[in-house]
Design an enzyme around this catalytic site. Structure first.
Site, PDB file in Angstrom:
ATOM      1  N   HIS A 190       0.818  -1.220   0.000  1.00 46.80           N
ATOM      2  CA  HIS A 190       0.000   0.000   0.000  1.00 46.80           C
ATOM      3  C   HIS A 190       0.845   1.260   0.000  1.00 46.80           C
ATOM      4  O   HIS A 190       2.073   1.216   0.139  1.00 46.80           O
ATOM      5  CB  HIS A 190      -0.962   0.009   1.197  1.00 46.80           C
ATOM      6  CG  HIS A 190      -0.316   0.018   2.551  1.00 46.80           C
ATOM      7  ND1 HIS A 190       0.479   1.047   3.006  1.00 46.80           N
ATOM      8  CD2 HIS A 190      -0.375  -0.877   3.575  1.00 46.80           C
ATOM      9  CE1 HIS A 190       0.888   0.797   4.239  1.00 46.80           C
ATOM     10  NE2 HIS A 190       0.396  -0.376   4.605  1.00 46.80           N
TER      11      HIS A 190
ATOM     12  N   CYS B 210       2.865  -4.638   6.766  1.00 49.19           N
ATOM     13  CA  CYS B 210       2.647  -4.506   5.324  1.00 49.19           C
ATOM     14  C   CYS B 210       3.905  -4.042   4.598  1.00 49.19           C
ATOM     15  O   CYS B 210       4.888  -3.626   5.209  1.00 49.19           O
ATOM     16  CB  CYS B 210       1.512  -3.520   5.056  1.00 49.19           C
ATOM     17  SG  CYS B 210      -0.099  -4.070   5.658  1.00 49.19           S
TER      18      CYS B 210
END
Length: 334
Positions: A147, A155
C-alpha cells in the site's frame, strides 16, 4: 505521478465550476483507474512486454526493495522495475501471529478480489496472508497489503506515486485475464554472502526452503509452481490421483526433470560459495531491528513515517555462536 496530480486538479476545478465540491470517492476512483504513464509503457515496450502481460512480484525485506516483473513475448519474466520500499515492519523472519508487526515471508497470491481501490492508504492490494503454509503452522493475521503512505504494521509500504504505478500495473494484468499474481517475499536477496552471514539464524531452515523456490525462478524465469504438504513448501506436482495436504505427509512428487538438475546445480554452487566465505572468516550474525526498516533513499524524507524513532539507528548486528541452524530436509524426490 505528475499527470495523476494534474488529473485530480482538473477534476477539482471542474467540480468547483459546476458549483459543487469534489467528493473523496471521485478522487479515489481516479486513483484506482488512472492509466499507466507513458514512461512505464515505453519501458514495457523496451522489455518486449505489454501492459496486458502477466505480472510477478518479488520483495526483499533487508534490502527494502520490491521488484515488478512482466512476462515477455518468449514466456519468460523480465524485470520491469525495482522500487525502493518506504517501510516494512518487524524483524527478518516469517509472520507468526496477529499483531506481531511482522511483514510476511513466503509465496503469496494477489487476485482481483485483493484489489482495494478505496484504501485509506491511497491505494492497496492484499497478498493473501495467511496462505496454506501459514495456516498449517497455525499462523494468524489478515489484511497484509502492499500500500501507499510510509507506514507499516506488517505490510509492504510504498510511496503514493509508487503504489499508483504498481497498482495500475497489477490492475491491467488482472483485467487482461491473469487469474492470480504470484508474490515472492524473502528476508533478503538469496546471495551466498547473505546466506553465510545469517547461517546460524534460527530461521535458516525456513529460508533455505524459500531459496529453493527462488532458485526455480532464477533458473526458469517462469512463475514457480508452489504447493504445501507436510508443513513444507514444495515446488513440484503430485502424481495423478494424489493431492497435496498442507499438514499431511507429502505424496510422491513429480519434479520437472529439465529444471530440477539446474536448480540443484545452482544450490550446490551457492553452498560452495558459502563454505568459501565461512573459511575466509565471514562472521555469522543476526540482524536485530527496533521495528523493521526502509530503503536508505527515503531516510529522513517522510515526517509522517510510522515509528521514525525505530528507524534512526538501523539494525544492530549481533554476532552469533553455536552449531549451525538445522536445515530441514526438503520433501520430494531427493
Amino acid at each position: 505521478m505528475v499527470s495523476v496530480r494534474r488529473g485530480i486538479a482538473a477534476v477539482a476545478v471542474s467540480g468547483l465550476l459546476a458549483g459543487c465540491a469534489v467528493q473523496e470517492a471521485d478522487i479515489k476512483s481516479y486513483r484506482a483507474l488512472a492509466p499507466l504513464g507513458a514512461d512505464t509503457l515505453a519501458l514495457m515496450d523496451a522489455k518486449h512486454t505489454t501492459k496486458a502481460a502477466p505480472v510477478l512480484i518479488r520483495a526483499y525485506k533487508k534490502e527494502a526493495e520490491l521488484e515488478v516483473w512482466k512476462q515477455a513475448a518468449d514466456g519468460r519474466f523480465v524485470l520491469l522495475k525495482t522500487y525502493p520500499m518506504c517501510r516494512w515492519s518487524g524483524q527478518l523472519g516469517p509472520k507468526v501471529r496477529e499483531g506481531d508487526r511482522q511483514t510476511p515471508e513466503g509465496f503469496y497470491t494477489v487476485t482481483q478480489g485483493s484489489m482495494n481501490p478505496n484504501s485509506a492508504y491511497y491505494l492497496s492490494f492484499g497478498i493473501g496472508f495467511p496462505n496454506a503454509y501459514d495456516r498449517a503452522w497455525g499462523r494468524t493475521g489478515n489484511a497484509i497489503m502492499v500500500h501507499g503512505i510510509c507506514s507499516s504494521a506488517g505490510c509492504f509500504s510504498m510511496t503514493d506515486p509508487q503504489i499508483q504505478e504498481i497498482y495500475a500495473t497489477v490492475r491491467e494484468a488482472l483485467a487482461a485475464g491473469q487469474h492470480a499474481i504470484q508474490v515472492q517475499s524473502f528476508p533478503f536477496r538469496m546471495t551466498a554472502e547473505n546466506l553465510a552471514r545469517h547461517r546460524l539464524d534460527p530461521n535458516m531452515a525456513f529460508w533455505r526452503e524459500l531459496k529453493h523456490g527462488a532458485d526455480h525462478f532464477e533458473v526458469t524465469r517462469r512463475e514457480v509452481p508452489v504447493g504445501v504438504c507436510g508443513k513444507h513448501y514444495v515446488f513440484a506436482s503430485p502424481k495423478p490421483g494424489d493431492k497435496l495436504d498442507a499438514t499431511a505427509a507429502c505424496p510422491p512428487l513429480e519434479e520437472d526433470r529439465s529444471v530440477e538438475p539446474q536448480v540443484v546445480g545452482r544450490e550446490t554452487r551457492d553452498l560452495s560459495d558459502v563454505a568459501a566465505l565461512v573459511a575466509q572468516g565471514t562472521k555469522p550474525i543476526q540482524l536485530v531491528y527496533q521495528d523493521g526498516g526502509q530503503n536508505p533513499v527515503f531516510a529522513g524524507r517522510f515526517p509522517d513515517v510510522s515509528r521514525p524513532e525505530a528507524l534512526e539507528a538501523g539494525p544492530r548486528e549481533v554476532v552469533m555462536t553455536g552449531p549451525p541452524a538445522a536445515v530441514a530436509k526438503r520433501p520430494g524426490l531427493r
